[in-house]
Enzyme design. Structure first.
Site, PDB file in Angstrom:
ATOM      1  N   SER A 106       0.890  -1.188   0.034  1.00 43.54           N
ATOM      2  CA  SER A 106       0.141   0.005   0.192  1.00 43.54           C
ATOM      3  C   SER A 106       0.802   1.070   0.152  1.00 43.54           C
ATOM      4  O   SER A 106       2.080   1.310   0.350  1.00 43.54           O
ATOM      5  CB  SER A 106      -0.943  -0.023   1.169  1.00 43.54           C
ATOM      6  OG  SER A 106      -1.540   1.195   1.287  1.00 43.54           O
ATOM      7  N   TYR A 110      -2.419  -1.952  10.133  1.00 44.23           N
ATOM      8  CA  TYR A 110      -2.321  -1.911   8.736  1.00 44.23           C
ATOM      9  C   TYR A 110      -0.912  -1.261   8.319  1.00 44.23           C
ATOM     10  O   TYR A 110      -0.477  -2.062   7.380  1.00 44.23           O
ATOM     11  CB  TYR A 110      -3.821  -1.186   8.215  1.00 44.23           C
ATOM     12  CG  TYR A 110      -3.754  -1.175   6.690  1.00 44.23           C
ATOM     13  CD1 TYR A 110      -4.231  -2.399   6.088  1.00 44.23           C
ATOM     14  CD2 TYR A 110      -3.490  -0.004   5.950  1.00 44.23           C
ATOM     15  CE1 TYR A 110      -4.475  -2.591   4.770  1.00 44.23           C
ATOM     16  CE2 TYR A 110      -3.733  -0.363   4.504  1.00 44.23           C
ATOM     17  CZ  TYR A 110      -4.202  -1.419   4.021  1.00 44.23           C
ATOM     18  OH  TYR A 110      -4.302  -1.481   2.869  1.00 44.23           O
TER      19      TYR A 110
HETATM   20  P1  NAD Z   1     -11.763  -5.635  -0.921  1.00 41.73           P
HETATM   21  O1  NAD Z   1     -12.117  -5.518   0.458  1.00 41.73           O
HETATM   22  O2  NAD Z   1     -12.632  -5.116  -2.030  1.00 41.73           O
HETATM   23  O3  NAD Z   1     -11.170  -7.227  -1.293  1.00 41.73           O
HETATM   24  C1  NAD Z   1     -10.420  -7.740  -0.121  1.00 41.73           C
HETATM   25  C2  NAD Z   1     -10.928  -9.231  -0.678  1.00 41.73           C
HETATM   26  O4  NAD Z   1     -10.182 -10.079   0.405  1.00 41.73           O
HETATM   27  C3  NAD Z   1     -12.388  -9.601  -0.086  1.00 41.73           C
HETATM   28  O5  NAD Z   1     -13.007 -10.290  -0.943  1.00 41.73           O
HETATM   29  C4  NAD Z   1     -12.241 -10.493   1.048  1.00 41.73           C
HETATM   30  O6  NAD Z   1     -13.313 -11.455   1.406  1.00 41.73           O
HETATM   31  C5  NAD Z   1     -10.583 -11.229   0.998  1.00 41.73           C
HETATM   32  N1  NAD Z   1     -10.039 -11.493   2.165  1.00 41.73           N
HETATM   33  C6  NAD Z   1     -10.110 -11.056   3.503  1.00 41.73           C
HETATM   34  N2  NAD Z   1      -9.191 -11.617   4.317  1.00 41.73           N
HETATM   35  C7  NAD Z   1      -8.966 -12.629   3.536  1.00 41.73           C
HETATM   36  C8  NAD Z   1      -8.495 -14.067   3.980  1.00 41.73           C
HETATM   37  N3  NAD Z   1      -8.146 -14.302   5.095  1.00 41.73           N
HETATM   38  N4  NAD Z   1      -8.299 -15.086   3.200  1.00 41.73           N
HETATM   39  C9  NAD Z   1      -8.831 -14.867   1.986  1.00 41.73           C
HETATM   40  N5  NAD Z   1      -9.306 -13.825   1.505  1.00 41.73           N
HETATM   41  C10 NAD Z   1      -9.534 -12.708   2.306  1.00 41.73           C
HETATM   42  O7  NAD Z   1     -10.226  -4.876  -0.696  1.00 41.73           O
HETATM   43  P2  NAD Z   1      -9.594  -4.232  -2.032  1.00 41.73           P
HETATM   44  O8  NAD Z   1      -9.415  -2.770  -2.020  1.00 41.73           O
HETATM   45  O9  NAD Z   1      -9.679  -4.787  -3.144  1.00 41.73           O
HETATM   46  O10 NAD Z   1      -7.757  -4.823  -1.078  1.00 41.73           O
HETATM   47  C11 NAD Z   1      -7.070  -5.742  -1.836  1.00 41.73           C
HETATM   48  C12 NAD Z   1      -5.605  -5.279  -1.239  1.00 41.73           C
HETATM   49  O11 NAD Z   1      -5.183  -4.032  -1.557  1.00 41.73           O
HETATM   50  C13 NAD Z   1      -5.629  -5.547   0.125  1.00 41.73           C
HETATM   51  O12 NAD Z   1      -4.397  -6.335   0.676  1.00 41.73           O
HETATM   52  C14 NAD Z   1      -5.461  -4.150   0.580  1.00 41.73           C
HETATM   53  O13 NAD Z   1      -4.789  -3.940   1.745  1.00 41.73           O
HETATM   54  C15 NAD Z   1      -4.717  -3.478  -0.481  1.00 41.73           C
HETATM   55  N6  NAD Z   1      -4.946  -2.123  -0.766  1.00 41.73           N
HETATM   56  C16 NAD Z   1      -6.232  -1.463  -0.896  1.00 41.73           C
HETATM   57  C17 NAD Z   1      -6.204  -0.162  -0.989  1.00 41.73           C
HETATM   58  C18 NAD Z   1      -7.812   0.509  -0.988  1.00 41.73           C
HETATM   59  O14 NAD Z   1      -7.675   1.753  -1.003  1.00 41.73           O
HETATM   60  N7  NAD Z   1      -8.584  -0.171  -1.406  1.00 41.73           N
HETATM   61  C19 NAD Z   1      -5.265   0.720  -1.004  1.00 41.73           C
HETATM   62  C20 NAD Z   1      -3.968   0.054  -0.685  1.00 41.73           C
HETATM   63  C21 NAD Z   1      -3.830  -1.236  -0.602  1.00 41.73           C
END
Ligand code: NAD
Length: 266
Positions: free
Chosen positions: A156, A170
């Site tokens: 991130s 986080y």
């Molecule tokens: P999201 O919540 O839309 O999707 C995350 C998915 O991961 C969900 O479907 C959830 O069920 C699944 N998940 C959660 N825990 C799990 C586990 N223990 N085992 C298997 N699956 C699991 O989130 P997103 O925004 O698509 O995030 C994806 C990645 O991107 C994450 O690692 C997040 O930290 C990172 N990220 C997101 C952002 C943002 O602004 N959304 C920014 C930087 C980094």
């Protein structure tokens, strides 16, 4: 024209939503057969159905698994190799950001442990079992298939900067993803296994929108976004596709930023 992941096999975690969902659809469009992994069984089935409808020429298998459990991760990699015979791309993308207050003074140990178990240990297990599988990949020069592969770990922008909002566990977990990725990349570079982090900026996905759950919180974050908008999951998926494909063949150990310029602004 052949897709950029033609003949390749990918495993994507967090495939039920956000970045994982969009990457699954994009990788399928580019010709990959895919193991779709999520802890949410309904969500991963939905992604599986979408791929079957839109891209009938590729195969996907839905797997319900929790990436923080070593046996789950070992099994999901094995199921992928059993189904498709190899693993070329591992996208360790599943992650959580706990929506409760998470700062040094009042965060609870259970939130810290949960976040670390999924965001850090999950990536460690994912790398470990992907590396073991990628070493065994059969070669087929006519299809451009080799031993080795590409591993992408979702970190991130907060790992590069430090957030002004309380999300300590986080932020620490994503810093660990960056440093773990760099070290693994160096250790396994000569085996033809490339390992990179992708650093998304703030996106319009459930993970962030559940956290920024008032207009005031969204407005406060918006002030810092050079482009004046939150990113879309597909914009990060396109970065992941680049790291997954041979287009990035001389890249390993990098922190690949898809953050709308956020980490470069003051
Ligand atoms: P999201 O919540 O839309 O999707 C995350 C998915 O991961 C969900 O479907 C959830 O069920 C699944 N998940 C959660 N825990 C799990 C586990 N223990 N085992 C298997 N699956 C699991 O989130 P997103 O925004 O698509 O995030 C994806 C990645 O991107 C994450 O690692 C997040 O930290 C990172 N990220 C997101 C952002 C943002 O602004 N959304 C920014 C930087 C980094």
């Amino acid at each position: 024209m052949p897709g950029r992941l033609q003949h390749k096999v990918a495993l994507i975690t967090g495939a039920g939503s956000g970045i994982g969902l969009e990457s699954s659809l994009l990788f399928a469009q580019e010709g990959a057969n895919i193991a779709l992994v999520d802890v949410n069984a309904q969500a991963v089935e939905r992604t599986h159905k979408l791929i079957a409808e839109r891209y009938p020429n590729v195969k996907s298998i839905p797997i319900t698994a929790d990436v923080s459990k070593e046996q789950n991760v070992k099994d999901m990699v094995q199921k992928t190799v059993d189904a498709f015979g190899r693993l070329d791309v591992m996208f360790n993308n599943a992650g959580i950001m706990h929506p409760e207050d998470d700062n040094a003074l009042n965060t609870e140990e259970r939130i810290w442990d949960l976040t670390m178990n999924i965001n850090v240990k999950g990536v460690w297990w994912g790398c470990k079992y992907a590396i073991l599988a990628m070493r065994q990949n059969p070669t087929d020069e006519s299809k451009g298939l080799h031993t080795g592969g590409s591993i992408i770990n979702t970190a991130s922008f907060v790992a590069l900067m430090g957030a002004a909002t309380p999300q300590l566990a986080y932020t620490a977990s994503k810093g660990a993803v960056l440093s773990m990725t760099r070290e693994l990349a160096m250790v396994h570079a000569r085996e033809g296994i490339r390992i990179n982090s992708i650093c998304p900026g703030p996106l319009k996905t459930p993970l962030l929108m559940d956290f920024l759950n008032t207009q005031e919180k969204k407005d406060r974050r918006m002030v810092h976004l050079p482009m004046g908008r939150f990113g879309e999951a597909i914009e990060v998926a396109r970065g992941a596709l680049f790291l997954a494909s041979d287009d990035s063949s001389y890249m390993t150990g990098t922190d690949f930023k898809v953050d709308g310029g956020l980490s470069s602004c003051y």
